[in-house]
Design an enzyme around this catalytic site. Structure first.
Site, PDB file in Angstrom:
ATOM      1  N   PHE A  23       0.870  -1.179   0.000  1.00  0.00           N
ATOM      2  CA  PHE A  23       0.000   0.000   0.000  1.00  0.00           C
ATOM      3  C   PHE A  23       0.904   1.225   0.000  1.00  0.00           C
ATOM      4  O   PHE A  23       1.565   1.522   0.990  1.00  0.00           O
ATOM      5  CB  PHE A  23      -0.942   0.044   1.200  1.00  0.00           C
ATOM      6  CG  PHE A  23      -1.891   1.218   1.104  1.00  0.00           C
ATOM      7  CD1 PHE A  23      -3.074   1.112   0.398  1.00  0.00           C
ATOM      8  CD2 PHE A  23      -1.568   2.430   1.674  1.00  0.00           C
ATOM      9  CE1 PHE A  23      -3.934   2.195   0.266  1.00  0.00           C
ATOM     10  CE2 PHE A  23      -2.415   3.524   1.551  1.00  0.00           C
ATOM     11  CZ  PHE A  23      -3.604   3.409   0.849  1.00  0.00           C
ATOM     12  N   ASP A  82       9.381   2.900   1.910  1.00  0.00           N
ATOM     13  CA  ASP A  82       8.198   3.677   2.245  1.00  0.00           C
ATOM     14  C   ASP A  82       7.972   3.570   3.748  1.00  0.00           C
ATOM     15  O   ASP A  82       7.411   2.595   4.246  1.00  0.00           O
ATOM     16  CB  ASP A  82       6.993   3.137   1.470  1.00  0.00           C
ATOM     17  CG  ASP A  82       5.714   3.922   1.740  1.00  0.00           C
ATOM     18  OD1 ASP A  82       5.669   4.653   2.746  1.00  0.00           O
ATOM     19  OD2 ASP A  82       4.754   3.772   0.963  1.00  0.00           O
ATOM     20  N   LYS A 134       2.622  11.524   7.077  1.00  0.00           N
ATOM     21  CA  LYS A 134       1.778  11.265   8.246  1.00  0.00           C
ATOM     22  C   LYS A 134       2.273  11.995   9.490  1.00  0.00           C
ATOM     23  O   LYS A 134       2.015  13.173   9.674  1.00  0.00           O
ATOM     24  CB  LYS A 134       1.629   9.765   8.472  1.00  0.00           C
ATOM     25  CG  LYS A 134       0.861   9.045   7.363  1.00  0.00           C
ATOM     26  CD  LYS A 134       0.547   7.612   7.714  1.00  0.00           C
ATOM     27  CE  LYS A 134      -0.129   6.866   6.578  1.00  0.00           C
ATOM     28  NZ  LYS A 134      -1.483   7.342   6.288  1.00  0.00           N
TER      29      LYS A 134
END
Length: 399
Positions: free
Chosen positions: A140, A225, A254
């Protein structure tokens, strides 16, 4: 207005691309949030790890207000007094050479793909338009067309093609598959250190040491990531540190803003990001003074308030407590730091019912891939609060 009124507004006027739990929140502080009717809940999702520093951290809020009163946006047509210090502090903390700031995590991923492809053509000598990037199944990395094109989740892909070419998909944690997939045109390997959205999938021990070695040997850029796993979530600043490696490019977002503002960044060695020249890539909001001021404060409190160590210690307590749960329908309990998951067997009938029952007890979490519950509270959670959470979780997950 009651919760049902707010939900009705969403249903009438909003797109139906989410299926949230039936709770409408209006306030947050630390690990706690309150709904519009005054009920208090412990947040065990942290906005998918975007609020590692806890809800509405006062020092980050102060930095945001002070900067908002002075200057919010210049675009990159001009310089601002927050960008340079942000670069310096982020590089000092992470050991990076160069930073390219963006807004969302998906933008950071897209930026890395562009930079690595160009590096492949200019530096590695790959023929134009032949660059290949290897990715992993069940990844993802975001929701853009390019990213969903190399997803293996049919819900993410179906109906959105045609997709961007140039990607090879291999199983996660399978080093032999990586070796086999490499060709002279391979410019990058894009991978999550732990697959968060897939259900906190941790690779075999030693996997990333081998990955680092083969990427170096074949002149391939290793792109990690760390948008969800980074900035303390796993008990280290970056999850890569658990195996003692360094990526060529590290992607963060984030928690880089502590949940106050969209901020992401590509961290890189000098070689890869140096291939980008003026006009080839950018963002109106990327690197804006408000974002930089917020991110500087978010990084400062993360380190100064020992949140990373707390993630390791509190995470160990939380994981041990989850492992004590007795239920034949639980397939596995796993995690690292405060990124934890309980996976149920298919016959359990899905994890959402457990999440709904936990909500009624004042604890918010969310299912992923139908059979998995992820527990990822803010890194400010105390041992006492972990104990409270386990008292809520154990009886329900034992059912």
């Amino acid at each position: 207005m009651r919760q049902s009124d707010y939900m009705a507004l969403e249903e009438e006027f909003g797109a139906k691309n989410y299926k949230p739990l039936e709770v409408v929140l209006e306030r947050g502080e630390g690990v706690w949030v309150w709904d519009v009717e005054g009920k208090k809940y412990m947040d065990c999702l942290s906005a998918y790890s975007a609020v590692n520093q806890g809800h509405c951290h006062p020092k980050i809020k102060k930095a945001m207000i002070e900067q908002a009163e002075k200057l919010t946006l210049t675009s990159r047509a001009f310089r601002n007094d927050q960008l340079g210090p942000f670069y310096k502090e982020l590089c000092a903390l992470t050991g990076s050479h160069k930073v390219l700031p963006m807004n969302s995590g998906a933008e950071a991923v897209e930026t890395a793909i562009k930079a690595v492809r160009k590096w492949g053509y200019l530096v590695k000598g790959v023929p134009e338009d032949r660059a290949e990037i290897i990715v992993c199944a069940d990844n993802f990395h975001g929701r853009t067309i390019t990213i969903v094109g190399f997803s293996t989740d049919p819900v993410s892909r179906k109906g959105f093609g045609p997709f961007t070419p140039g990607f090879k998909i291999i199983p996660f944690g399978d080093f032999a598959a990586l070796e086999k997939a490499i060709t002279p045109n391979t410019v990058g390997f894009l991978v999550e250190p732990i697959q968060g959205e897939a259900g906190v999938i941790i690779p075999p021990a030693g996997y990333f040491k081998n990955v680092r070695e083969i990427c170096t040997a074949n002149n391939i850029s290793l792109i990690l990531d760390e948008i969800q796993t980074g900035l303390g979530r796993t008990g280290k600043l970056f999850a890569e540190e658990h195996e003692g490696i360094e990526a060529d490019l590290t992607l963060i977002g984030k928690a880089l803003s502590g949940g106050f503002y969209p901020v992401s960044a590509v961290l890189s060695n000098s070689e890869v990001l140096s291939v980008l020249k003026p006009g080839e890539h950018g963002s109106t909001f990327g690197g804006n003074p408000l974002a930089c001021a917020v991110a500087r404060a978010a990084l400062k409190v993360l380190t100064e308030e020992n949140m990373i160590d707390n993630a390791r210690n509190s995470g160990a307590l939380f994981l041990a407590g989850l492992q004590e749960i007795k239920n034949d329908k639980i397939k596995e309990v796993r995690g690292r730091g405060l990124l934890l998951a309980v996976e149920f067997k298919p016959e359990a009938g899905g994890a959402r019912l457990y999440c709904e029952k936990l909500k009624e007890q004042g604890l918010l979490c969310k299912e992923t891939h139908n059979n998995i519950i992820r527990f990822a509270p803010p890194l400010v959670i105390t041992a006492e609060q972990v104990g409270w959470a386990l008292k809520m979780i154990k009886p329900i997950l034992s059912q």
